[in-house]
Structures are given as C-alpha cells and as structure tokens.
Motif scaffolding. Sequence first.
Motif, PDB file in Angstrom:
ATOM      1  N   TYR A   1      -6.709   8.927  -3.212  1.00 41.94           N
ATOM      2  CA  TYR A   1      -7.256   7.594  -2.998  1.00 41.94           C
ATOM      3  C   TYR A   1      -7.441   7.321  -1.515  1.00 41.94           C
ATOM      4  O   TYR A   1      -6.689   7.804  -0.668  1.00 41.94           O
ATOM      5  CB  TYR A   1      -6.339   6.518  -3.602  1.00 41.94           C
ATOM      6  CG  TYR A   1      -4.948   6.471  -3.024  1.00 41.94           C
ATOM      7  CD1 TYR A   1      -4.646   5.593  -1.967  1.00 41.94           C
ATOM      8  CD2 TYR A   1      -3.942   7.309  -3.497  1.00 41.94           C
ATOM      9  CE1 TYR A   1      -3.371   5.557  -1.423  1.00 41.94           C
ATOM     10  CE2 TYR A   1      -2.672   7.285  -2.954  1.00 41.94           C
ATOM     11  CZ  TYR A   1      -2.403   6.397  -1.916  1.00 41.94           C
ATOM     12  OH  TYR A   1      -1.138   6.368  -1.371  1.00 41.94           O
TER      13      TYR A   1
ATOM     14  N   GLU B   1       0.828  -1.201   0.000  1.00 35.24           N
ATOM     15  CA  GLU B   1       0.000   0.000   0.000  1.00 35.24           C
ATOM     16  C   GLU B   1       0.866   1.256   0.000  1.00 35.24           C
ATOM     17  O   GLU B   1       0.580   2.228  -0.685  1.00 35.24           O
ATOM     18  CB  GLU B   1      -0.916  -0.006   1.227  1.00 35.24           C
ATOM     19  CG  GLU B   1      -1.667   1.270   1.480  1.00 35.24           C
ATOM     20  CD  GLU B   1      -2.786   1.527   0.474  1.00 35.24           C
ATOM     21  OE1 GLU B   1      -3.240   2.672   0.373  1.00 35.24           O
ATOM     22  OE2 GLU B   1      -3.199   0.560  -0.211  1.00 35.24           O
TER      23      GLU B   1
ATOM     24  N   LEU C   1       0.252  11.020  -6.634  1.00 39.73           N
ATOM     25  CA  LEU C   1      -0.671  10.249  -5.814  1.00 39.73           C
ATOM     26  C   LEU C   1      -0.760  10.875  -4.430  1.00 39.73           C
ATOM     27  O   LEU C   1       0.247  11.326  -3.873  1.00 39.73           O
ATOM     28  CB  LEU C   1      -0.213   8.801  -5.701  1.00 39.73           C
ATOM     29  CG  LEU C   1      -0.182   7.976  -6.991  1.00 39.73           C
ATOM     30  CD1 LEU C   1       0.381   6.591  -6.704  1.00 39.73           C
ATOM     31  CD2 LEU C   1      -1.568   7.865  -7.596  1.00 39.73           C
TER      32      LEU C   1
ATOM     33  N   SER D   1       7.458   8.989  -3.445  1.00 37.95           N
ATOM     34  CA  SER D   1       6.858   8.497  -4.690  1.00 37.95           C
ATOM     35  C   SER D   1       7.897   8.396  -5.800  1.00 37.95           C
ATOM     36  O   SER D   1       7.876   7.467  -6.617  1.00 37.95           O
ATOM     37  CB  SER D   1       5.713   9.418  -5.129  1.00 37.95           C
ATOM     38  OG  SER D   1       4.615   9.302  -4.242  1.00 37.95           O
TER      39      SER D   1
ATOM     40  N   ALA E   1      -2.754  10.105  -0.607  1.00 34.53           N
ATOM     41  CA  ALA E   1      -3.642   9.325   0.256  1.00 34.53           C
ATOM     42  C   ALA E   1      -4.557  10.271   1.017  1.00 34.53           C
ATOM     43  O   ALA E   1      -4.121  11.296   1.555  1.00 34.53           O
ATOM     44  CB  ALA E   1      -2.828   8.479   1.222  1.00 34.53           C
TER      45      ALA E   1
ATOM     46  N   ARG F   1      -4.552   2.170  -3.232  1.00 34.78           N
ATOM     47  CA  ARG F   1      -3.396   2.721  -3.945  1.00 34.78           C
ATOM     48  C   ARG F   1      -3.173   2.055  -5.295  1.00 34.78           C
ATOM     49  O   ARG F   1      -2.898   2.732  -6.292  1.00 34.78           O
ATOM     50  CB  ARG F   1      -2.132   2.602  -3.095  1.00 34.78           C
ATOM     51  CG  ARG F   1      -0.921   3.251  -3.783  1.00 34.78           C
ATOM     52  CD  ARG F   1       0.357   3.104  -2.998  1.00 34.78           C
ATOM     53  NE  ARG F   1       1.469   3.678  -3.737  1.00 34.78           N
ATOM     54  CZ  ARG F   1       2.043   4.841  -3.476  1.00 34.78           C
ATOM     55  NH1 ARG F   1       1.611   5.565  -2.474  1.00 34.78           N
ATOM     56  NH2 ARG F   1       3.057   5.286  -4.204  1.00 34.78           N
ATOM     57  N   SER F   2      -3.267   0.716  -5.355  1.00 34.66           N
ATOM     58  CA  SER F   2      -3.004   0.034  -6.628  1.00 34.66           C
ATOM     59  C   SER F   2      -3.994   0.480  -7.696  1.00 34.66           C
ATOM     60  O   SER F   2      -3.631   0.658  -8.869  1.00 34.66           O
ATOM     61  CB  SER F   2      -3.040  -1.477  -6.437  1.00 34.66           C
ATOM     62  OG  SER F   2      -4.300  -1.912  -5.987  1.00 34.66           O
TER      63      SER F   2
ATOM     64  N   GLY G   1       3.287   0.906  -3.608  1.00 35.90           N
ATOM     65  CA  GLY G   1       2.728   0.597  -4.916  1.00 35.90           C
ATOM     66  C   GLY G   1       3.505  -0.488  -5.625  1.00 35.90           C
ATOM     67  O   GLY G   1       3.236  -0.800  -6.795  1.00 35.90           O
TER      68      GLY G   1
ATOM     69  N   ALA H   1      -5.523   3.394  -7.719  1.00 34.97           N
ATOM     70  CA  ALA H   1      -5.172   4.773  -8.042  1.00 34.97           C
ATOM     71  C   ALA H   1      -4.018   4.824  -9.027  1.00 34.97           C
ATOM     72  O   ALA H   1      -3.980   5.691  -9.918  1.00 34.97           O
ATOM     73  CB  ALA H   1      -4.810   5.532  -6.755  1.00 34.97           C
ATOM     74  N   GLU H   2      -3.071   3.909  -8.905  1.00 32.86           N
ATOM     75  CA  GLU H   2      -1.958   3.860  -9.851  1.00 32.86           C
ATOM     76  C   GLU H   2      -2.434   3.500 -11.250  1.00 32.86           C
ATOM     77  O   GLU H   2      -1.874   3.947 -12.245  1.00 32.86           O
ATOM     78  CB  GLU H   2      -0.898   2.874  -9.364  1.00 32.86           C
ATOM     79  CG  GLU H   2      -0.136   3.378  -8.148  1.00 32.86           C
ATOM     80  CD  GLU H   2       1.000   2.465  -7.740  1.00 32.86           C
ATOM     81  OE1 GLU H   2       0.874   1.251  -7.980  1.00 32.86           O
ATOM     82  OE2 GLU H   2       1.992   2.970  -7.200  1.00 32.86           O
TER      83      GLU H   2
END
Length: 522
Positions: free
Chosen positions: A447, A191, A467, A358, A469, A452-453, A194, A455-456
């Motif tokens: 997201y 999470e 990104l 990131s 959170a 997260r995945s 990513g 959102a990617e």
Amino acid sequence: MTTTSDQAIPSRHRRRAEPPRRGSTRGSARGRRAAQRRTRGPLRTALLVALAVAVLGTAGLGWIYLRLNGGIDTFDDAGLSRNRPGAGSSKGTNVLVIGSDARTDGNSALGGGSKDDIGRSDTAFLLHVYADHKHAIAVSIPRDTLVTVPPCKLPDGSWTEPRTDTAFNSAFSVGQTKKGNPACTQNTVEELTGLRVDHTIVVDFKGFAELTDVVGGVKVCVPQDIYQRDLNPHRTTRGELVLEEGEQTVSGQKALDYVRIRHGIGDGSDIGRIKRQQAFVSSLLKKIKSDGLTPTKLLPLATAATESMTVDPGLGTANKLVSFAMSLKDIDLHNTKFVTVPWRYEGSRIAVVEPDASDLWASLKADRTLDGKDAGGRKRTASASASASPSPGEGVSGDGVDVAVYNGTTTDGLASEAAATLTAHGFTVTGTGNANSRQHPTTVIQYGPGLRSRAETVAGLFPGSGLEAIGGTGINVVVGASYATAGTSAPAAPTAVPTSVADDARSADDDLCSGLSYGSGG
C-alpha cells in the motif's frame, strides 16, 4: 514479514447582610432573612454537587467536575485523517500520549530555548487499555523512527502530501506552529499501527513539572552522576551536579531534567531515554495509587494536569476526562506494561522491524496480553466462540477501493482467482499480472502512503497475509503460495505480543533501578 516491493503503482459574589443592631426588631428581621438566604445558597450548591456526583457515579467527583469544567484546552479534530481505521479496529481503548517541548505559556523557562520555537514532540506512546479494564500496555514510539506521515492539515486549511521514510517526531511540527500539530501525529500513529486512536493527550513541560510537584515528588533511580553538560552537550565545562547517582525523589525542574536527559547516560540514544521514561511513569503511577484517588487528592492532581494539557474534543469536558481517568482505577501495577515498538538502527535513525511490529498491532487489536491471554472482557464457551467466528471475507466491502493483483507464485491462475474474489466483494481490480518474484510463500498487501486502513480491508479477504508499505499511490495484492491452500491451512492470527517485544517489557511494579541504561553506560 519483510518483503521486497514487487510492484509500485502510480462567581458571582453575594453582598453580605449588615449585622443587626442590638434591640432592633427590623435589624433582627433582616438578619433572619439573610440567614435564610445563606442557608438556601449552600443548599442550592449542595444540590448541584449531588447532581454532578450522580452523573459521574463516583462520590466526591461532582465538586471536581464543577471546578474543572471549561478549563480544558482541546485541539481541532478537523485535521484528523479522512481515511482512518474503523471504530471497531480494536476491542480496547487506544490513547495517544504526546510529550510536547513547545516553549509557549512559560514552558521556555523550564525547557530552555526561544519562546518562539515551533512545537516538537519529545516523547510519544500509545496506551492500549484492554476491554476488561484490568490490563493496559503502553507502546513507546522513538522520536527518530522512520515512518510514513500521511496527509495532514495545515493552518491555511490545505493538506500536505504524504511523506515516506520521515522521522516520527516531524509529524508534530507539520505547519510550523508554536503548539504543534497533535492531529498529524495521531494520523501518523494510525497509519503506522492500523489501530484507531480513540483519544489524544498532549502534555507540555509546565504541566509535567506541576504534576510531579502536586504528588509530592516521584522516586527515580539515577544510574550515574549527572552534570549540567550532560543536559546541554554544547557546554564547554562540566558545570554543576544536577542529579546524584542512586535512588532519590525528584519533582519540578529536576523531574523534567531526569526524563529529558539523553546525552549524559549510556550511549546517548533515544532508546535509553525511553527506558528511563517508562520507569518514571511506572514510579508516578505507584505514587498516585499509594496516595489513593480521593477527591482531596484528585482535585489538585486534575487541576495540574488540565492547566497544561491539550486533549482531543472527546476528552474536552471534566465529565469525560474524569470518567476516563476513573475507568483505569482497577488496573493494577503488575498488569500495566511498557514496551517499545520493535526496532533496529537504520543509520542514525530507527527502523520498524517486521513482522514483529504487525504482530504487535494485531495482538492489541485482538486484546491479547503479553502472555497471550484474552483480555477482551467477555467469556464465551468454545462452541459460542466457534459460531461467532466469521468466515474469511465475511462483512468485507471494497466499495471505492482500487486494487491491482499480481501472482507471486508459479501456480498459474491465482491472480485471476484473487481478482474474482475481490470483485465479488466490491473492489475495483485495475489489472492483473505476474509479480517480479514468484517465490512468495504468503500473500502480501502492498500500500502507498495514507492507504494502510484500506489495505487492511483488503487483507480481510486473505487470511494470514502481511502488509507492506511501498511508494506510489495505490494498493497491490501479491498472491502467495498460502493463497492456494488458504481454506485448509491459513496461518493463525497472532495470539500474543511477539517474544522480541515481551522479553524487553517493563511492569509498573518492577524494581526502580532495573534496565535503566542502554549501551555503553551499562
């Protein structure tokens, strides 16, 4: 990039033949038959070993395989997240290593505390082995880092609700079991990063101590004298000297004391302890490499490791485990790096710094080393690279993913345009509108916990997007000014680990005493 949330949506033993009596023909016959059996036995064993050697492709490892197989503990992978990053999220291999302070199986004698305590994670790092198998980087995650712990499976089979702004080491304690919850920690790392974690390894106190004994001790550098009170701040007296200042070789309990000490050096922070742990692992690697991975050396090393180690099912046989270990043999010390996730203090906790974090994860996904080199294991011509580069959005599928879209600029119509693009790729757009702030220079994908995945996946349609959170249970796209010119001037993907991370990196061949303390201890 740091942004402000604009929208948050809801053996068997063979009996030996008796020795023949002198002059006895019958006895002599029995002796010959026994001798034949004894000859066939070793031959049969030799054939089995030869077969195992052929399978593993490394001389001598077949014996180790036969010796170790079946003695490896695994954890239940049914507790892994249902929304994991894709298997192709990284070219290299990602291995999560967790240092557990569980007191079971004799560990309380080494670590102190009650044998009935729940399992906690003292140390964790994500090892990224680049696809060229010549480079590796270990990213330490401080135990007090504030993260989102996604849904995790409990002993009764139910799943927890996601938790935000929670200390990273709490994930290992979900379910309050004595041996901890490795799957939950793996979920949390996926999470956070990513990146798909390919394997997880948990090492306890006993396993660590035995490993240092087997290699004959590890050289360390102690910045200052360490006394019993430094290991246990609740003591009322200083106690006996445990470790002397300077370079020395430690093993067993003393090695464990070295890597666990926190309060007696520097400012007593976990960050300082991480630096010393990275130096210790570097020194351990030096020792193992200098001794050589011969079968004679490897067997006791592997035995010590497997006896007090728990792994995911993907490493649950000696074949798999030894094969993985041997895949690392060509990584030299200088190309083995240690870094810490970009961080800053958030009160008594640690916050992850963006966009540096990131950018770090993006660099690992692209198999870029600290200096920006491509370690993906393949060489291609410029024309081949260009022809193989997918256009933005190519192969992106939003089937089953709900998204809300908000215009974060003063240019009218961008939310609608972005919504149309998302719909064309199978996403379900739940609504459009204007963001609270309309001064976003770049697009942000917000997201909720555990998303997260997904959102990617959304970010695949918006080159250069960041990104973020947030709370809530959904995904938002806040369109930035970069979206209007994405076709001509989309920001390039990171080509190197951020400078803030690279400048603080340690190589496994660095001087033993460099950069060991943190804070007031020098």
